[in-house]
Design an enzyme around this catalytic site. Structure first.
Site, short mmCIF file in Angstrom:
data_model
loop_
_atom_site.label_atom_id
_atom_site.label_comp_id
_atom_site.label_asym_id
_atom_site.label_seq_id
_atom_site.Cartn_x
_atom_site.Cartn_y
_atom_site.Cartn_z
N ASP A 1 -20.41 -29.36 -30.04
CA ASP A 1 -21.57 -30.18 -30.43
C ASP A 1 -22.71 -30.05 -29.43
O ASP A 1 -23.78 -30.63 -29.61
CB ASP A 1 -21.18 -31.65 -30.69
N LYS B 1 -11.63 -30.18 -31.82
CA LYS B 1 -11.66 -30.76 -30.47
C LYS B 1 -12.23 -32.17 -30.54
O LYS B 1 -13.21 -32.41 -31.24
CB LYS B 1 -12.49 -29.90 -29.51
N GLU C 1 -13.91 -31.44 -18.21
CA GLU C 1 -15.33 -31.20 -17.94
C GLU C 1 -15.78 -31.99 -16.71
O GLU C 1 -15.59 -33.22 -16.63
CB GLU C 1 -16.19 -31.60 -19.15
O1 KIV Z 1 -19.83 -28.98 -27.02
C1 KIV Z 1 -19.49 -28.22 -26.11
O2 KIV Z 1 -20.08 -27.17 -25.86
C2 KIV Z 1 -18.33 -28.59 -25.32
C3 KIV Z 1 -18.00 -27.74 -24.13
C4 KIV Z 1 -18.92 -28.08 -23.02
C5 KIV Z 1 -16.59 -27.85 -23.72
O3 KIV Z 1 -17.68 -29.54 -25.61
#
Ligand code: KIV
Length: 284
Positions: free
Chosen positions: A48, A117, A186
């Site tokens: 996202d 995710k 993160e």
């Molecule tokens: O949205 C994204 O790019 C992420 C990464 C930073 C892991 O969640």
């Protein structure tokens, strides 16, 4: 066509056991996905972060399920042989389980993602369990979770105190127990990421969390300096300067159009001589 063996969640677990690092990058469209696959990247995340780097928002919060479905479809078309994970956007997994599973179904059936995710720790473990029990692989995401940026008070390193570190380890274990096949860490300290990675049997994928994670992820536009105007961040390494290359190319094009240098004779098409004579009224 990429002839690599298809990556599976079981294979990723074996990679951790064998000390083989997992490479992950975000991508949001067909050409970037195709390039990532050609480069041999293991996992593509339709993150996202789309909101920040492609759609021009100042956070990930405005990104919708429709946005992720749309972009996942184009990524899958570009990288059909790569393991593709789609992000569940802000507030799409905190309501009823039916609502959450309906969103997951869209990412899998319309987007053709292989996994989803979710951001959060122990508090979403039951949701992760329900999704994995429905047969959908899940990656967790703890530490700095951008969907909670207002609650966290900004984009800052997480888990520096002993209580926070303990809580993050508990979160990671809860997600593993709930069936997550990997966890993104993160912006946590290198020491904490190493500790969590040692304690889990599933792989950790780090971003800004040091070298001890079982894999690494970066945002496509950050690692290639593609159109990003944000200030350099310590945890990002730029491997190319695509934005500068594109800007220079566009400026050269505009200059040549203005000066009449483009299109040149080699870019133009011509009529047969007798047709030109005819059009000139020069009939024989
Ligand atoms: O949205 C994204 O790019 C992420 C990464 C930073 C892991 O969640």
């Amino acid at each position: 066509m990429d002839q690599r063996k298809a990556l599976t969640t079981a294979r990723m677990r074996r990679m951790k056991q064998d000390g083989e690092k997992i490479t992950m990058v975000t991508a949001y469209d067909y050409p970037s996905a195709k390039l990532a696959e050609e480069a041999g990247i293991d996992v593509i995340l339709v993150g996202d972060s789309l909101g920040n780097v492609v759609l021009g928002y100042d956070s990930t919060l405005p990104v919708t399920l429709d946005d992720i479905v749309y972009h996942t479809r184009s990524v899958v078309r570009g990288a059909a042989s790569t393991f593709i994970v789609a992000d569940m956007p802000f507030l799409t997994y905190h309501g009823s389980l039916d609502h959450t599973l309906a969103g997951v179904a869209r990412l899998m059936q319309e987007g053709h993602a292989k996994a989803v995710k979710l951001e959060g720790g122990a508090e979403i473990a039951s949701t992760v369990q329900a999704i994995t029990q429905a047969g959908v692989p899940v990656i967790g995401h703890i530490g700095l979770t951008p969907q909670s940026v207002h609650q966290l008070g900004g984009y800052r390193i997480q888990g520096k105190s002993s209580e926070q570190a303990k809580k993050l380890l508990e979160d990671a274990k809860a997600l593993e127990k709930a069936g997550a096949f990997a966890i993104v860490l993160e912006l946590v300290t290198e020491e904490l990421a190493a500790w969590i990675s040692r304690e889990l049997s599933i792989p950790t994928i780090g971003i800004g969390s040091g070298v001890s994670c079982d894999g690494q992820v970066l945002v496509f536009h950050d690692l290639l300096e593609y159109g990003s105007t944000s200030a350099p961040r310590k945890f990002v390494k730029a491997y190319a300067q695509i934005g500068e290359t594109i800007r220079n190319g566009l400026a050269a094009y505009a200059n040549e159009v203005r000066s009449g240098q483009f299109p040149g004779p080699e870019h133009s098409f011509h009529m047969d001589h007798d047709v030109i004579q005819y059009l000139n009224g020069d009939k024989e």
